[in-house]
Scaffold this active site. Sequence first.
Site, PDB file in Angstrom:
ATOM      1  N   SER A 573       7.139  -5.924  -1.553  1.00  0.00           N
ATOM      2  CA  SER A 573       7.087  -4.534  -1.110  1.00  0.00           C
ATOM      3  C   SER A 573       7.064  -4.473   0.403  1.00  0.00           C
ATOM      4  O   SER A 573       6.583  -5.400   1.074  1.00  0.00           O
ATOM      5  CB  SER A 573       5.836  -3.839  -1.659  1.00  0.00           C
ATOM      6  OG  SER A 573       5.660  -2.559  -1.088  1.00  0.00           O
ATOM      7  N   TYR A 586      -3.749  -2.862  -2.969  1.00  0.00           N
ATOM      8  CA  TYR A 586      -2.325  -3.034  -3.263  1.00  0.00           C
ATOM      9  C   TYR A 586      -1.615  -3.719  -2.100  1.00  0.00           C
ATOM     10  O   TYR A 586      -0.869  -4.692  -2.284  1.00  0.00           O
ATOM     11  CB  TYR A 586      -1.681  -1.676  -3.546  1.00  0.00           C
ATOM     12  CG  TYR A 586      -0.200  -1.743  -3.831  1.00  0.00           C
ATOM     13  CD1 TYR A 586       0.270  -2.157  -5.075  1.00  0.00           C
ATOM     14  CD2 TYR A 586       0.736  -1.386  -2.859  1.00  0.00           C
ATOM     15  CE1 TYR A 586       1.633  -2.221  -5.339  1.00  0.00           C
ATOM     16  CE2 TYR A 586       2.098  -1.445  -3.117  1.00  0.00           C
ATOM     17  CZ  TYR A 586       2.546  -1.862  -4.353  1.00  0.00           C
ATOM     18  OH  TYR A 586       3.888  -1.925  -4.606  1.00  0.00           O
TER      19      TYR A 586
END
Length: 696
Positions: A573, A586
């Site tokens: 990501s 996260y």
Amino acid sequence: MTKQFKHVSYLWDEGKAAAMAGDEVALLIYRSNLLGADLRLTNYGGGNTSCKAIAPDPLTGNPVEVMWVKGSGGDLGTLQRSGLAALYVDRLRSLKSIYRGMQMEDEMVALFDHCIYDLKSKAPSIDTPLHGFLPFKHIDHLHPDAAIAIAAAKDGEKITQELFGGKIGWVPWQRPGFDLGLQLKACLDANPGIRGIMLGSHGLFTWGDTAYESYINTLEVIEQCAEYLEKHLGKSRPVFGGARMEALPQAERLAKAAELAPVLRGLASSNQRMIGHFTDDERVLQFIHSNDLERLAPLGTSCPDHFLRTKISPLVVHPETAADAEKLASAFDGYRKMYAEYYDKCKHPNSPAMRDTNPVVILCPGIGMFTFAKDKQTARVAAEFYINAINVMRGAEAVSSYTSLPRQEAFDIEYWLLEEAKLQRMPRPKALTGRIALVTGSAGGIGKAIARKFAQEGAVVVLSDNNADRLAEAKAAFEKEFGKDACAAALLDVKDGGNVASAYHTAALAFGGMDIVVNCAGLSISKPLEEHTEKDWDLLYDVLVKGQFFVTQAGVEMMRKQNLGGDVLNIVSKNALVSGPNNAAYGSAKAAQLHLSRLNAAELGKDRIRVNVVNPDAVIADSTIWAGAWAEGRAKAYGVKVEELPAYYAKRTLLNQVILPEDIADACFAFVGGLLQKATGNVLNVDGGVAMAFVR
């Protein structure tokens, strides 16, 4: 009244046939599909059928006799009108006046084109004259195991004569072609009133004046052959000489098969990457555990359709060999040497170059049968054909003794220039043909797009997800788009090591190993620091970091067994590089994924295993991550409404683009598609351009 058969399937529907009355071509296709639906009657892609009928000549309008026959290639079970060749019967038969003998066989095939009636015809096959020279309106040429067992028996001609009371003729083995067509006609002329002809070591010709009469005649002849074999099976001696050893229990068999498959695949892929197929069908187990295995296996097959798919003979790998890497490698070397000697001894001055010397069929007593080929369908069909060959050997041995084709005859079929021309006309393989990929989280969103892209490019894919319903839907969609051989499915919780091992077990049994591992499974939790719980933290790290570790570790173990190198792609990501609000767990887990990728790349280069990263951002379409709390959390963090998130993310990028799952799939293909073979340890951002995420 429905006919009763025990050994074949009677599928004729009088209502459906009546709707086609008067259309002989439609009835031919109908009959062909029924025959092809029963693998006891013919092999996949094997056999051919025909009909002759009167049609108007497109140039004169005058009525002419036309023969429609299954064209080159294709399968009876799925045959359509587009798969037929249509030829003027009189023109085809007139070729007899210029035929100069066996040395002209290949030239005659080219002349079939001058007999074409329908310009949309499929290319006529080598078997065209076998149908053309017989006078019957409907003809079936099949390769049923029961008939070939008699045709391949030492006393096949005598058995045929006695079994059918002279109503089935006999033509000794001869390579298919123009002269064999003449031999069939000569047999009929010498035996008027016969209902069919047995071709030595090859197959069966049967016929009728209507489609139904031909269908029934075919079923009745094959049924009679099968009944005869059944009556004699195991009577004079045990089947295949009796059992030499017992099969392992099924669970143990499958575990050993999954462990052995990648090793075999690596050895079988010394020339090109192969896809595997495994079966422990009871017929295979009976054969490989028998006393006759060592005598019969080296003989190879008899029917040309069989050995074109399975090579001249299988490789037998006994348990003590399978358990020793050096012995196993030596067994493959021995097979390659045998095949090269077979080629050198039998080749002609104009023979095509020697093809891959590795075995297609590998028989492993105690376990089962592996087959390896350029794609899954070819490997699976090769297994089906070898089971046909086992059936033939079992039947022939029950009534006489089995005989295979002489090596030179086998070679002349395998390296026939017409077969070589057919191979050369095949389309070039796609970029990922021969590759096996496991994509985690592939029931939706990015994972499904990656799996679909890889399948489009020729790979076989193991779909995996922790949602059983979504996984079943994804598998059904894949099979509809790519066929049943393109994928397997494994319910997978990546944070469970045992579950991960089970997914690779599925991959090994379905395809033989692993080439590409894509870690895409994920979830997101967006909360302010004070609201984050230990449960949130552990879940994110277990799925994203531990899951990537487990899946990579097991994948690398399988790749090392193959010794073919491989690829690991980690879908990480933009958040691995960019700091943002409400994202502590996260974002830090994504950073751990990224660095774990670097560490793996540094360690695995010696194994020719490349590890690369694709960093998406804001891929919302078809994603479970963006459902519910995560989307709400990100919208709250950025001060926008949930429905405004796609536009918000696009506007903050340099390219002002919405990122789709297909964009990430394209990036993954860039790494594995052949242009970046020397790239590892890289990060490719696919985020529309986020300056803060630039790696350098």
